[in-house]
Scaffold this active site. Structure first.
Site, PDB file in Angstrom:
ATOM      1  N   GLY A 205      35.588  42.609  45.658  1.00 10.41           N
ATOM      2  CA  GLY A 205      35.891  43.560  46.804  1.00 10.41           C
ATOM      3  C   GLY A 205      37.540  43.358  47.051  1.00 10.41           C
ATOM      4  N   CYS A 206      37.905  43.737  48.397  1.00  4.37           N
ATOM      5  CA  CYS A 206      39.432  43.819  48.471  1.00  4.37           C
ATOM      6  C   CYS A 206      40.151  42.633  48.245  1.00  4.37           C
ATOM      7  CB  CYS A 206      39.554  44.060  50.044  1.00  4.37           C
ATOM      8  SG  CYS A 206      41.219  44.082  50.602  1.00  4.37           S
ATOM      9  N   PHE A 207      41.190  42.887  47.242  1.00  5.65           N
ATOM     10  CA  PHE A 207      41.760  41.698  46.692  1.00  5.65           C
ATOM     11  C   PHE A 207      42.655  41.045  47.697  1.00  5.65           C
ATOM     12  CE2 PHE A 207      44.536  45.244  44.398  1.00  5.65           C
ATOM     13  CZ  PHE A 207      45.032  45.556  45.767  1.00  5.65           C
TER      14      PHE A 207
END
Length: 356
Positions: A205-207
């Protein structure tokens, strides 16, 4: 650390030459005002005075920004004998090593030399009716103290430094804190073994949120956010966001396997995201948000498959795990503004939490 007593003339002059030193309760405490990354030190920008006042203690601000002097024998590091390095409390720039520290008898931390002479700048100081050589850090221009020519080593120098201008990084924490390149002298002195690092590449997912959790795991040395598993060379965030490049937002994790096993790291990975939602992590939808482990060796591949099976059977998830396990290809670091995003923007967007 060597122990040697020298004539404390300079200290006597300071105390009798009209300089008022206010005795304060306690001593300067280490402060986290920056996340040190050697490759980015050249781009360091000193915070404005308001930011510094909010981050530093009053004593740290007085010393580093107003050329103050802390009281002798009533400061954090004058009698510190632990191995490690001393960095600028403002920028995190490495300045002095415990290997060059000695007991000067003056009540302030004293060193025979800086780690790198170019990082400590000398400036003429004519205050108190005498000529002295002030020393300042090169990156943040912090006032550190003064240098005198009555030291015990061959170079004859004594750097008299204020504890309040410094943050001490213990030798055993230097690797994880980003100072591994300064460990060689401690290895040579037989105080520590040379560090061995391993690299993992994970996507979930979003880093931004993943990095904020991973960088704090004991044994993690360095984290870099970027793009993995795609077909386009040198992709930008905008390119990856279309989903057309095939990349996943990823974290490159450098870790010390003596402190954190690859299997242990993967256990954290499965705890911090939902590996059962294909190409999605909460509100973030698209192949760039897929769950993936990009292995860098056959051993990592076998470990990843074993850990995935174990978590799939653990009963922690209601649906099957969809995490992709594939060989790592070129990892492309993301743009600078994405690196340590939640350090730069506390309270920013994240959809990750470390579950029990």
């Amino acid at each position: 650390m060597r122990s040697i007593k020298i004539t404390a003339t300079a200290a006597v002059i300071l105390l009798t030459g009209g300089l008022l030193i206010v005795m304060r309760q306690g001593s300067a405490q280490p402060t986290n005002i920056s996340t040190y990354e050697p490759e980015r030190m050249k781009d360091f920008k000193k915070p404005d005075p308001a930011q510094l006042k909010s981050k530093l203690s009053s004593e740290q601000f007085n010393v580093t920004q107003q050329c103050g002097t802390e009281p002798p024998f009533h400061n954090a590091y004058w009698d510190n004998h632990k191995p490690g390095i001393y960095v600028d409390v403002v920028s995190g720039q490495p300045l002095f090593s415990s290997l060059d520290k000695f007991d000067s008898g003056t009540g302030w931390p004293s060193f025979t030399q800086p780690i790198n002479s170019a990082d400590v700048v000398e400036k003429k100081d004519s205050t108190l009716g005498m000529e002295r050589n002030e020393v300042r850090s090169s990156a943040a221009d912090s006032h550190l103290g003064h240098v005198f020519n009555d030291g015990p080593s061959a170079n004859g120098m004594r750097y008299r430094i204020n504890s309040a201008a410094l943050k001490f990084i213990p030798m055993e924490d230097m690797d994880q804190a980003g100072y591994s390149q300064y460990l060689a002298p401690f290895v040579k002195a037989g105080l520590i073994k040379a560090a061995v690092h391993e690299t993992a590449i994970l996507a979930g997912g979003c880093f931004w949120g993943m990095e904020e959790i991973i960088r704090k795991i004991p044994g993690v040395v360095k984290t870099t956010v970027g793009y993995s598993g795609g077909k386009t060379a040198d992709p930008t965030y905008e390119d990856v966001s279309t989903g057309a490049t095939g990349h996943a937002e990823s974290i490159q994790v450098v870790f010390d396997p003596a402190r954190l096993s690859y299997e242990g790291l993967l256990d954290y990975f499965f705890r911090m995201h939902d590996p059962t939602t294909l190409n999605q992590q909460h509100n973030d939808v698209g192949t760039q948000y897929r769950s993936a482990i990009f292995y860098t060796s056959d051993e990592q591949k076998q470990t990843a498959e074993r850990v995935k099976r174990r978590w799939d059977k653990s009963g922690k998830f209601k649906r099957p795990i969809t995490t992709e396990i594939t060989a790592a290809t070129t990892f492309y670091p993301a743009e600078e503004y994405h690196q340590k995003y939640l350090v730069k923007h506390p309270g920013g967007y994240t959809c990750h939490v470390l579950r029990d």
